[in-house]
Design an enzyme around this catalytic site. Structure first.
Site, PDB file in Angstrom:
ATOM      1  CB  CYS A 185     -10.175   1.452   2.644  1.00  0.00           C
ATOM      2  SG  CYS A 185      -9.251   2.745   1.816  1.00  0.00           S
ATOM      3  CB  CYS A 220      -7.488   2.551  -1.583  1.00  0.00           C
ATOM      4  SG  CYS A 220      -6.584   1.455  -0.475  1.00  0.00           S
ATOM      5  CB  CYS A 246      -5.709   5.988   1.100  1.00  0.00           C
ATOM      6  SG  CYS A 246      -6.981   4.763   0.872  1.00  0.00           S
ATOM      7  NE  ARG A 293      -5.194   1.147   6.103  1.00  0.00           N
ATOM      8  CZ  ARG A 293      -6.143   0.251   5.790  1.00  0.00           C
ATOM      9  NH1 ARG A 293      -7.408   0.612   5.670  1.00  0.00           N
ATOM     10  NH2 ARG A 293      -5.821  -1.013   5.609  1.00  0.00           N
ATOM     11  CG  HIS A 321     -11.635   5.689  -1.097  1.00  0.00           C
ATOM     12  ND1 HIS A 321     -11.319   6.968  -0.732  1.00  0.00           N
ATOM     13  CD2 HIS A 321     -10.631   4.902  -0.628  1.00  0.00           C
ATOM     14  CE1 HIS A 321     -10.164   6.970  -0.075  1.00  0.00           C
ATOM     15  NE2 HIS A 321      -9.730   5.721   0.002  1.00  0.00           N
ATOM     16  CD  GLU A 381      -2.894  -0.422  -0.351  1.00  0.00           C
ATOM     17  OE1 GLU A 381      -3.033   0.784  -0.619  1.00  0.00           O
ATOM     18  OE2 GLU A 381      -3.262  -1.323  -1.107  1.00  0.00           O
ATOM     19  CB  SER A 437      -3.119   7.258   5.237  1.00  0.00           C
ATOM     20  OG  SER A 437      -3.463   5.952   5.661  1.00  0.00           O
ATOM     21  CB  CYS A 494      -3.505   3.075   3.205  1.00  0.00           C
ATOM     22  SG  CYS A 494      -3.856   2.825   1.460  1.00  0.00           S
TER      23      CYS A 494
HETATM   24 NI1  NFE Z   1      -5.967   2.732   1.227  1.00  0.00          NI
HETATM   25 FE1  NFE Z   1      -8.002   3.992   3.374  1.00  0.00          FE
HETATM   26  C1  NFE Z   1      -8.643   3.343   4.884  1.00  0.00           C
HETATM   27  C2  NFE Z   1      -9.274   5.254   3.252  1.00  0.00           C
HETATM   28  S1  NFE Z   1      -6.579   5.120   4.145  1.00  0.00           S
HETATM   29  S2  NFE Z   1      -6.780   2.141   2.990  1.00  0.00           S
HETATM   30  O1  NFE Z   1      -8.984   2.852   5.809  1.00  0.00           O
HETATM   31  O2  NFE Z   1     -10.085   5.989   3.136  1.00  0.00           O
HETATM   32  O3  NFE Z   1      -6.055   6.282   4.604  1.00  0.00           O
END
Ligand code: NFE
Ligand code: MG
Length: 562
Positions: A64, A61, A543, A473, A68, A13, A496, A540
């Protein structure tokens, strides 16, 4: 003193680089967190039909994905004033729960456990003593038989003897800060291998109502397309079965392992190692009702706890979010210090590295921006959700945290640490898993009562809106401006990013950097403690760096020195 560079620090990631400086006593006194990869992902949003943004957004991503997707769909629903029926709410929340449980347990075993257990030490374990040890943490521990532990030890030995360490390559094996016994290490190594197959079950469960995993495809503006599945008792039972099996592993492996780790590493936790910024934020996790983001109720409450003051929870105001770029490789065209995401800009301005190959920390040093709430750095993620839930008096959250602390005989302050962050993720997994029967019961009762709606009609409109909620996250918001029926601006402010961003214009550190400063190091050449703390956030970078060029111009050309 020389800087210590860990690059990359993530197991998967994205690309995260951490630089630390350590004083003569072996304590970290400076830490810098940098994302060194620019993705240019969101350029594809501009000019699109706003009903499609969720589907595109989830490609930010591969982990997750659903979150999104849901945030993107919600952003469009918020612009249109669209609502969804209760059955659609239930199915979205069931996917949310399955994905989050999958993400948490996979993160711990596949991406983080080896920061706590020493796989080489496990080779010296006595399988009979390991079985005894496992029984200390659960009356029916997962896969805890002498023959199984013997087989696991043989498998590990074969890895080591072949010289092909695969996932076990590059570890700090033998490091003095590995504190588990050989038998405890063998138990964790066994669960590492067990979870490789167990995690498939919760992934399958999310696909029951999501269509597939990763990247489900059943959400649409105004509802969900998996109506036939939501009305089918067999599909509901399939979800239930898969999640029961997943939670069985959580109960008999993950939670007992947290007790074992908490016990062994209690001194680090009680010393507050890895605590970081004292402010915690949640946008609300697992929606239980309809309506706009701030009208809904959540299993995991929304709110802000400032300065670890558990006596008050501040409501979150979406308009108080801003992103700074003082130490990021971006500029704001009006020279602003901070921009609200609805007015967000992403103008790349790469400044390169110092001539010695280290970060230029006087200027920009990361492709991540610095999100702030009301100018304040906050930690987001499972620990933040559990602290906000605890301070809100959420009974299930209170119960799991109080029970855990009582079992170990530690005060609540234990949780303000790297160990506490890792434990909080597991305790949250239990809170979510325990709620599934209620969630499923709600769907079943509603359908039995004759409600077969999964979609509400809406009228497309121009305007501004957003989707806010919690991803595994942490706090995730997607911001959308629609003009003449097309996307004019799209911004994602991602968990993140909140945690991994560089210092802001006031010099305030984000959660990663703050968590590292003050950390004692047994051996700066083998920075296990740093890796452990950063991994406890479950970074991540895919993300965190996604980036929108609003004008559709060519995105900056840059070279990264190696
Ligand atoms: Ni790419 Fe994500 C999570 C989101 S990360 S994993 O949980 O939104 O910051
Ligand atoms: Mg962004």
């Amino acid at each position: 003193m020389a800087k210590h560079v860990i690059d990359p620090i993530t197991r998967i990631e994205g690309h995260l680089r951490i630089e630390i400086e350590v004083d003569d006593a072996g304590n970290v006194f400076e830490a810098n967190s940098s994302s060194t990869a620019f993705r240019g992902f969101e350029t594809i949003m501009k000019g699109r039909d706003p009903r499609d943004v969720g589907m595109f957004a989830q490609r930010i991503c591969g982990v997750c994905t659903f979150h999104h997707y849901e945030r993107g769909v919600e952003a469009t629903e918020s612009v249109f004033g669209a609502t969804i029926p209760p059955n659609a709410r239930s199915l979205r929340s069931l996917i949310w729960a399955a994905q989050t449980i999958n993400d948490h347990s996979t993160h711990f075993y596949q991406l983080h456990a080896m920061d706590w257990f020493d796989v080489v030490s496990a080779l010296g374990a006595d399988p009979e003593a390991a079985t005894e040890e496992a029984l200390r943490y659960h009356s029916s521990p997962f896969n805890a038989s002498v023959s199984h532990y013997r087989a696991v030890a043989a498998k590990l030995l074969a890895f080591v003897e072949s010289g092909q360490l695969g996932p076990f390559a590059g570890g700090y094996w033998g490091h003095p800060k590995y504190l588990l016994t050989p038998e405890q290490n063998l138990i964790l190594a066994s669960h590492y291998l067990d979870n490789l197959s167990i995690q498939r079950l919760s992934a399958q469960a999310s696909a029951v109502f999501g269509g597939k995993n990763p990247h489900p495809q059943s959400l649409i503006v105004g509802g969900i397309t998996s109506a036939r599945d939501g009305l089918d008792a067999h599909r509901i039972a399939q979800y239930q079965f898969l999640m029961q099996k997943s939670m069985d592993f959580v109960e008999r492996a993950y939670l007992p392992d947290m007790e074992m780790i908490g016990n062994a590493y209690r001194a680090e936790a009680l010393a507050g190692h890895g605590a970081g910024v004292p402010n915690y934020m949640s946008f609300g996790g697992l929606s239980l009702s309809e309506g706009a983001w701030d009208d809904r109720t959540y299993l995991l409450p929304r709110g802000i706890v400032r300065d670890r003051d558990l006596s008050s929870v501040e409501p979150v105001d979406a308009m108080k979010i801003g992103e700074e770029v003082a130490h990021s490789w971006y500029t704001y065209s009006g020279g602003e210090t901070s921009l609200h995401p609805l007015r967000g800009q992403t103008n790349p301005a790469y400044e390169g590295f110092e001539s010695d190959g280290t970060l230029k920390t006087t200027g920009g040093y990361s492709w991540i921006k610095s999100p702030r709430y009301d100018g304040m750095p906050v930690e987001v993620g499972p620990l933040a959700r559990m602290i906000v839930g605890y301070a809100s008096g959420q009974p299930e959250v209170r119960a799991v945290m109080d029970d855990y602390a009582a079992k170990l005989g530690v005060p609540f302050e234990f949780f303000y640490s790297t160990v506490g962050r890792t434990v909080a993720r597991a305790l949250e997994t239990k809170v979510i898993g325990d709620y599934l029967p209620t969630l499923l019961g709600g769907l079943i009762n509603n359908v039995k009562g004759g409600d077969d709606r999964f979609f509400n009609r809406y009228d497309a409109k121009d305007g501004e809106g957003y989707g806010m909620g919690e991803a595994p996250r942490g706090s995730l918001s997607h911001w959308l401006v629609v003009k003449d029926g097309a996307v004019e601006n799209y911004q994602a402010v991602v968990p993140s990013t909140w945690n991994a961003g560089p210092r802001d214009s006031q010099g305030q550190r984000g959660a990663y950097e703050a968590a590292l400063v003050g950390q004692p190091m047994a051996d700066p050449e083998s920075p296990l403690e740093v890796v452990r703390t950063i991994h406890s956030f479950d970074p991540c970078l895919a993300c965190a760096v996604h980036v929108l060029n609003r004008k559709g111009e060519e995105i900056a050309y840059y070279e990264v020195e190696v």
